[in-house]
Design an enzyme around this catalytic site. Sequence first.
Site, PDB file in Angstrom:
ATOM      1  N   HIS A   5       0.896  -1.134  -0.144  1.00 38.41           N
ATOM      2  CA  HIS A   5      -0.101  -0.040   0.054  1.00 38.41           C
ATOM      3  C   HIS A   5       0.921   1.265   0.034  1.00 38.41           C
ATOM      4  CE1 HIS A   5      -3.200  -2.334   0.102  1.00 38.41           C
ATOM      5  NE2 HIS A   5      -4.327  -1.591   0.389  1.00 38.41           N
ATOM      6  N   ASP A  60      -5.867   4.860  10.102  1.00 38.11           N
ATOM      7  CA  ASP A  60      -7.367   4.851   9.663  1.00 38.11           C
ATOM      8  C   ASP A  60      -7.869   3.565   8.958  1.00 38.11           C
ATOM      9  OD1 ASP A  60      -7.120   7.513  10.785  1.00 38.11           O
ATOM     10  OD2 ASP A  60      -6.908   8.367   8.701  1.00 38.11           O
ATOM     11  N   GLU A 116      -9.324  13.679  15.146  1.00 38.26           N
ATOM     12  CA  GLU A 116      -8.839  13.992  13.692  1.00 38.26           C
ATOM     13  C   GLU A 116      -9.590  15.327  13.267  1.00 38.26           C
ATOM     14  OE1 GLU A 116      -8.466  11.057  10.884  1.00 38.26           O
ATOM     15  OE2 GLU A 116      -7.109   9.603  12.213  1.00 38.26           O
TER      16      GLU A 116
HETATM   17  P1  FAD Z   1       4.053  -1.859   2.012  1.00 32.33           P
HETATM   18  O1  FAD Z   1       3.544  -0.911   1.200  1.00 32.33           O
HETATM   19  O2  FAD Z   1       4.224  -3.334   1.550  1.00 32.33           O
HETATM   20  O3  FAD Z   1       5.872  -1.433   2.592  1.00 32.33           O
HETATM   21  C1  FAD Z   1       6.232  -0.291   3.089  1.00 32.33           C
HETATM   22  C2  FAD Z   1       7.637  -0.247   3.353  1.00 32.33           C
HETATM   23  O4  FAD Z   1       7.902  -0.921   4.379  1.00 32.33           O
HETATM   24  C3  FAD Z   1       8.458  -0.655   2.257  1.00 32.33           C
HETATM   25  O5  FAD Z   1       9.583  -0.025   2.192  1.00 32.33           O
HETATM   26  C4  FAD Z   1       8.715  -2.177   2.687  1.00 32.33           C
HETATM   27  O6  FAD Z   1       9.996  -2.690   2.222  1.00 32.33           O
HETATM   28  C5  FAD Z   1       8.835  -2.032   4.115  1.00 32.33           C
HETATM   29  N1  FAD Z   1       8.196  -3.239   4.724  1.00 32.33           N
HETATM   30  C6  FAD Z   1       6.993  -3.944   4.624  1.00 32.33           C
HETATM   31  N2  FAD Z   1       7.103  -4.773   5.398  1.00 32.33           N
HETATM   32  C7  FAD Z   1       8.110  -4.644   6.398  1.00 32.33           C
HETATM   33  C8  FAD Z   1       8.555  -5.487   7.309  1.00 32.33           C
HETATM   34  N3  FAD Z   1       7.805  -6.661   7.952  1.00 32.33           N
HETATM   35  N4  FAD Z   1       9.778  -5.117   8.006  1.00 32.33           N
HETATM   36  C9  FAD Z   1      10.366  -4.093   7.421  1.00 32.33           C
HETATM   37  N5  FAD Z   1      10.066  -3.430   6.364  1.00 32.33           N
HETATM   38  C10 FAD Z   1       8.904  -3.893   5.978  1.00 32.33           C
HETATM   39  N6  FAD Z   1      -0.640   5.419   7.190  1.00 32.33           N
HETATM   40  C11 FAD Z   1      -0.906   5.749   8.444  1.00 32.33           C
HETATM   41  O7  FAD Z   1      -0.061   5.899   9.231  1.00 32.33           O
HETATM   42  N7  FAD Z   1      -2.223   6.135   8.968  1.00 32.33           N
HETATM   43  C12 FAD Z   1      -3.266   6.075   8.149  1.00 32.33           C
HETATM   44  O8  FAD Z   1      -4.358   6.128   8.803  1.00 32.33           O
HETATM   45  C13 FAD Z   1      -2.822   5.391   6.897  1.00 32.33           C
HETATM   46  N8  FAD Z   1      -4.109   5.121   5.983  1.00 32.33           N
HETATM   47  C14 FAD Z   1      -3.537   4.623   4.823  1.00 32.33           C
HETATM   48  C15 FAD Z   1      -4.855   4.394   4.078  1.00 32.33           C
HETATM   49  C16 FAD Z   1      -4.468   3.602   2.585  1.00 32.33           C
HETATM   50  C17 FAD Z   1      -5.623   3.463   1.759  1.00 32.33           C
HETATM   51  C18 FAD Z   1      -3.331   3.276   2.264  1.00 32.33           C
HETATM   52  C19 FAD Z   1      -2.982   2.916   0.977  1.00 32.33           C
HETATM   53  C20 FAD Z   1      -2.230   3.847   2.998  1.00 32.33           C
HETATM   54  C21 FAD Z   1      -2.368   4.363   4.234  1.00 32.33           C
HETATM   55  N9  FAD Z   1      -1.348   4.759   5.074  1.00 32.33           N
HETATM   56  C22 FAD Z   1      -1.435   5.177   6.444  1.00 32.33           C
HETATM   57  C23 FAD Z   1       0.078   4.644   4.795  1.00 32.33           C
HETATM   58  C24 FAD Z   1       0.534   3.236   5.025  1.00 32.33           C
HETATM   59  O9  FAD Z   1       0.987   2.951   6.635  1.00 32.33           O
HETATM   60  C25 FAD Z   1       1.736   2.912   4.495  1.00 32.33           C
HETATM   61  O10 FAD Z   1       1.725   3.009   3.319  1.00 32.33           O
HETATM   62  C26 FAD Z   1       2.343   1.449   4.609  1.00 32.33           C
HETATM   63  O11 FAD Z   1       3.742   1.419   4.122  1.00 32.33           O
HETATM   64  C27 FAD Z   1       1.532   0.778   4.352  1.00 32.33           C
HETATM   65  O12 FAD Z   1       1.832  -0.846   4.710  1.00 32.33           O
HETATM   66  P2  FAD Z   1       2.007  -2.062   3.738  1.00 32.33           P
HETATM   67  O13 FAD Z   1       1.847  -3.071   4.864  1.00 32.33           O
HETATM   68  O14 FAD Z   1       1.229  -2.215   2.682  1.00 32.33           O
HETATM   69  O15 FAD Z   1       3.352  -1.705   3.505  1.00 32.33           O
END
Ligand code: FAD
Length: 517
Positions: A93, A156, A269
């Site tokens: 994400h 969120d 918020e």
């Molecule tokens: P990924 O996108 O898969 O990875 C993000 C980064 O972390 C990459 O660099 C990856 O290599 C690294 N990573 C992934 N897993 C691990 C692991 N286990 N150990 C070490 N590194 C790792 N953020 C907020 O803070 N608050 C919010 O309310 C919020 N709402 C969101 C709503 C939506 C619809 C979206 C799309 C994003 C939102 N985000 C929010 C942002 C979100 O926290 C970040 O995009 C987060 O990185 C997404 O998590 P993911 O599991 O998809 O990570």
Amino acid sequence: MIAYIEPYFLDNDSDAASVAGQSFDGVSESLDIEGEIVCGGAATDIAGKDFGGMNCVKPLAVVRPVGPEDIAGAVRAALRSDKLTVAARGNGHSINGQAMAEGGLVVDMRCAAENRFEVGFSPGGAFVDVSGGALWENVLKRCVSEYGLAPRSWTDYLGLTVGGTLSNAGVSGQAFRYGPQTSNVTELDVVTGNGDVVTCSEMENSELFFSVLGGLGQFGIITRARVLLQPAPDMVRWIRIVYAEFDEFTRDAEWLVSQKDESTFDYVEGFVFVNGDDPVNGWPTVPLHPDHAFDPTRLPQSSGSVLYCLELALHYRVSDSISTVDKRGEKLIGRLRFIKGLRFEVDLPYVDFLLRVNQSEEMAKVNGTWETPHPWLNLFVSKRDIGKFDRTVFKELAKNGVGGPMLVYPLLRSRWDDRTSVVLPEGEIFYIVALLRFVPTCAKASSVEKMVAQNQEIVQWCVRKGIDFKLYLPHYNSREDWIRHFGNRWSRFVDRKTMFDPMAILSPGQKIFNRAP
Ligand code: FAD
């Protein structure tokens, strides 16, 4: 099962041996893991994309680990190669390719997501041990339904992984009280860029623990996190109140987040919306129930191009009498200077409140905007400069909306741990600003480019005007920008990299360090 990378040659017909110039020599023999390695096909297609929808790269292979040893195996294989990198992919994400590895190995963290779920109790309180690849949504459901407990600090939207948000911060309306999610974990298991599997906490291997939290995946892959829990409330009163003036909105928001726990809401918020009837950006985005209507005649004549909404929540138990809940709510709300008649509220179960964004996700999936690009911009802006930011960005640049929410609400620096890798603006109060742009399916590519350009314009304006800000979920392409981003924390970040990932194997999609030859 022992899996090798050779299947790549079998199921990938085309440019097999030359993805980004990678050679498999030496890797194929050494990548000896229990899980699966998938080369080509749908798995690598998915790993080459993210929610942002603006980047597309080709990884060498996707690793589906069964546990930390497999992840360590992938890292060690990369260490033995010339230029292989490894990216943990949570739920993908990210917006700007941060979880991608062009020509490298992408570790699908969701595979081992259900491997851990153990609730425990320590003198410090209840906790749950969960996998780095667990979705917060599943952590919530299991904690509440099996134990009546819940984590304290959220995002969120909960379709995100534990490791993914801990690598950034993890922020929502509870963070003013409990800090971000990075302030709510006490122990981690991490696979470092040296290929070691290490348990760390504030007391044990503390440098690694704090490096990894907010570390943008640069120092290690989180395979287990110990998350603090509290008793889950049954219900939530969810309230929205509207302001015409930014300084009144910020005064009330800052007052609420500065009160002691029991004298304020459980969630605070806020967001900006367009002063008009636009269904995506304007008045209709405020009411919480189809039976509620936004009555614009309540707005003062002096209202400008945009309006502001404080979003609040109060937790309670089903055993609490409604009159007690009413009294608590009224006592707090009575002090706030919102526009009378522009107040909306609903009561709903706690889990439904935390899963509230799922409804928007469903709608976006139906209208196709979940799949279109998301040129989002997230920043932390100091209290000192948030007024200037409002005048230029909200009231001018974004006055017609961004096709999605424009969040703005205050956070307290003292709830964040300075030892983590996250960087923040100065001062105790700062604001998170999120321009969550959604692109209609009929939009031309040029409109996405315009949105990206507007994001850049905002960042450049902040730099030019000396605004005290930091990008949240940062994305920069040049070393100079990263150095500016980290400021006086840059040398610490580099030292940590040297210690835990000296070959720059991990999370290459962040574009901070280049893989050492
Ligand atoms: P990924 O996108 O898969 O990875 C993000 C980064 O972390 C990459 O660099 C990856 O290599 C690294 N990573 C992934 N897993 C691990 C692991 N286990 N150990 C070490 N590194 C790792 N953020 C907020 O803070 N608050 C919010 O309310 C919020 N709402 C969101 C709503 C939506 C619809 C979206 C799309 C994003 C939102 N985000 C929010 C942002 C979100 O926290 C970040 O995009 C987060 O990185 C997404 O998590 P993911 O599991 O998809 O990570």
